[in-house]
Design an enzyme around this catalytic site. Structure first.
Site, PDB file in Angstrom:
ATOM      1  N   ASP A  56       0.817  -1.220   0.000  1.00 59.29           N
ATOM      2  CA  ASP A  56       0.000   0.000   0.000  1.00 59.29           C
ATOM      3  C   ASP A  56       0.847   1.266   0.000  1.00 59.29           C
ATOM      4  O   ASP A  56       1.974   1.270   0.500  1.00 59.29           O
ATOM      5  CB  ASP A  56      -0.930  -0.020   1.231  1.00 59.29           C
ATOM      6  CG  ASP A  56      -2.034   1.009   1.109  1.00 59.29           C
ATOM      7  OD1 ASP A  56      -2.507   1.258  -0.018  1.00 59.29           O
ATOM      8  OD2 ASP A  56      -2.432   1.588   2.140  1.00 59.29           O
ATOM      9  N   ASN A 103     -11.264  -2.642  -4.774  1.00 57.44           N
ATOM     10  CA  ASN A 103     -10.567  -1.693  -5.643  1.00 57.44           C
ATOM     11  C   ASN A 103     -11.354  -1.355  -6.911  1.00 57.44           C
ATOM     12  O   ASN A 103     -11.001  -0.401  -7.625  1.00 57.44           O
ATOM     13  CB  ASN A 103      -9.160  -2.195  -5.990  1.00 57.44           C
ATOM     14  CG  ASN A 103      -8.170  -2.114  -4.838  1.00 57.44           C
ATOM     15  OD1 ASN A 103      -7.270  -2.936  -4.699  1.00 57.44           O
ATOM     16  ND2 ASN A 103      -8.317  -1.108  -3.977  1.00 57.44           N
TER      17      ASN A 103
HETATM   18  C1  IPE Z   1      -5.464  -2.656  -0.014  1.00 60.47           C
HETATM   19  O1  IPE Z   1      -5.139  -1.332  -0.157  1.00 60.47           O
HETATM   20  C2  IPE Z   1      -5.547  -3.331  -1.356  1.00 60.47           C
HETATM   21  C3  IPE Z   1      -4.286  -3.557  -2.040  1.00 60.47           C
HETATM   22  C4  IPE Z   1      -3.089  -3.218  -1.632  1.00 60.47           C
HETATM   23  C5  IPE Z   1      -4.414  -4.250  -3.303  1.00 60.47           C
HETATM   24  P1  IPE Z   1      -6.255  -0.204  -0.310  1.00 60.47           P
HETATM   25  O2  IPE Z   1      -5.520   1.063  -0.489  1.00 60.47           O
HETATM   26  O3  IPE Z   1      -7.219  -0.569  -1.381  1.00 60.47           O
HETATM   27  O4  IPE Z   1      -6.998  -0.264   1.087  1.00 60.47           O
HETATM   28  P2  IPE Z   1      -7.781   0.875   1.880  1.00 60.47           P
HETATM   29  O5  IPE Z   1      -8.728   1.513   0.903  1.00 60.47           O
HETATM   30  O6  IPE Z   1      -6.769   1.840   2.397  1.00 60.47           O
HETATM   31  O7  IPE Z   1      -8.450   0.147   2.993  1.00 60.47           O
HETATM   32  C1  IPE Z   2      -1.783   0.044  -3.271  1.00 61.34           C
HETATM   33  O1  IPE Z   2      -1.485   1.399  -3.321  1.00 61.34           O
HETATM   34  C2  IPE Z   2      -1.890  -0.574  -4.642  1.00 61.34           C
HETATM   35  C3  IPE Z   2      -3.240  -1.031  -4.985  1.00 61.34           C
HETATM   36  C4  IPE Z   2      -4.323  -0.908  -4.269  1.00 61.34           C
HETATM   37  C5  IPE Z   2      -3.348  -1.680  -6.260  1.00 61.34           C
HETATM   38  P1  IPE Z   2      -2.668   2.436  -3.400  1.00 61.34           P
HETATM   39  O2  IPE Z   2      -3.072   2.602  -4.824  1.00 61.34           O
HETATM   40  O3  IPE Z   2      -3.771   2.051  -2.479  1.00 61.34           O
HETATM   41  O4  IPE Z   2      -1.958   3.741  -2.907  1.00 61.34           O
HETATM   42  P2  IPE Z   2      -2.498   4.739  -1.790  1.00 61.34           P
HETATM   43  O5  IPE Z   2      -2.780   3.928  -0.568  1.00 61.34           O
HETATM   44  O6  IPE Z   2      -3.719   5.395  -2.339  1.00 61.34           O
HETATM   45  O7  IPE Z   2      -1.366   5.677  -1.581  1.00 61.34           O
HETATM   46 MG    MG Z   3      -4.116   2.380  -0.507  1.00 62.15          MG
END
Ligand code: IPE
Ligand code: IPE
Ligand code: MG
Length: 278
Positions: free
Chosen positions: A52, A100
């Site tokens: 993340d 997502n």
């Molecule tokens: C979790 O991260 C999903 C992945 C890393 C694929 P998210 O960024 O989607 O989670 P939330 O929204 O902070 O809970």
């Molecule tokens: C995690 O990074 C990757 C996926 C969920 C695919 P994010 O895209 O959630 O990045 P942040 O958390 O918004 O910075």
């Molecule tokens: Mg994220």
């Protein structure tokens, strides 16, 4: 190096032509750092990573979120290499969650296409490193071309046994449990399963990947302290480790740091030892 190579005087043996082992081909850390010397029992067999912080990392640099995902690919490969070096047996990476799909159509489209090209570009290295790819997730909505690509990686790496890489793509913990419940009810209704015999082991058998080990160490980067629906069943007793580093800044040395912290945790699984001194 074969064991025989210590005996410098011996005639060249057939060992010289033995195939290279995966550990010989995993690229070393860019500054030559080595994994910590942990007792093999203290190495987590199954590490799960919520990768993340990509979007925030990119936006903080004036870049679109997608640039964070791009840089995250090399972090993922470095962490995989570091996990192999340390002797981790199973690594689960959260690449796309069932939640997502809420993101903008442009980001979803990017993530699908990007995942497909990462799989295409990296499968040869994973094959050489002894890594077996295993897709974990649900089919509905997942792009057919992505499913096809991950199935191709699974086929190509099927003979590997150094480490399993669970690519969690269109994965959600609640969805997994609901899907298992539906399949269990179906088998009860069709007489293949007795309701009275359903146990935790039965539920495990109906998960997306029934052979998945319980998660030992659950890592989340990016500063959030939540599990976001990742491997709910399998992480029930995982040790949690949160890193403030965004995924693009994480690397194998940070994985090793997390594993060292894990090695110092006392896992009790509900048990207790009376240590009163007499
Ligand atoms: C979790 O991260 C999903 C992945 C890393 C694929 P998210 O960024 O989607 O989670 P939330 O929204 O902070 O809970
Ligand atoms: C995690 O990074 C990757 C996926 C969920 C695919 P994010 O895209 O959630 O990045 P942040 O958390 O918004 O910075
Ligand atoms: Mg994220």
């Amino acid at each position: 190096m074969s064991e025989n190579s210590e005996n410098k005087d011996s005639a060249p043996s057939n060992d010289a032509v033995l195939e290279r082992r995966p550990l010989d081909v995993v690229p070393l850390h860019r500054e030559g750092l080595n994994p910590p010397a942990l007792n093999p029992d203290a190495v987590p067999a199954h590490v799960a990573c919520v990768m993340d912080g990509n979007g925030r990392w990119a936006n903080a640099r004036g870049l679109p979120r997608t640039e964070g995902h791009r840089v995250g690919e090399s972090t993922m490969m470095d962490v995989i290499a570091g996990a192999v070096e340390l002797g981790v047996k199973e690594l689960s990476v959260y690449a796309f969650s069932t939640e997502n799909w809420k993101r903008s159509p442009a980001e979803v489209r990017f993530l699908m296409g990007f995942t497909r090209s990462v799989l295409r570009a990296q499968t040869d290295d994973l094959l050489a490193w002894g890594v077996r790819v295993n897709w974990v997730g649900r089919e509905p909505r997942l792009w057919k071309s992505v499913l096809k690509e991950v199935r191709r990686s699974e086929r190509i790496t099927a003979g590997n046994d150094t480490m399993v890489l669970n690519m969690c793509l269109n994965y959600g913990g609640r969805a997994e449990i609901a899907d298992a419940a539906r399949a269990i009810v179906h088998d009860v209704e069709s007489g293949r399963l007795r309701a009275s015999s359903i146990s935790e082991k039965t539920v495990q058998r109906y998960l997306y990947s029934p052979n998945m080990r319980d998660v030992d160490l659950f890592i989340r980067t990016g500063g959030e302290q939540r599990t976001s629906n990742f491997l709910m069943w399998s992480s029930a007793y995982a040790e949690l480790y949160f890193s403030d580093l965004p995924w693009p800044e994480f690397d194998r040395t940070e994985l090793w740091r997390a594993c060292e912290a894990y090695a110092h945790r006392e896992r009790r699984f509900g048990g207790a030892v009376d240590r009163v001194s007499s």
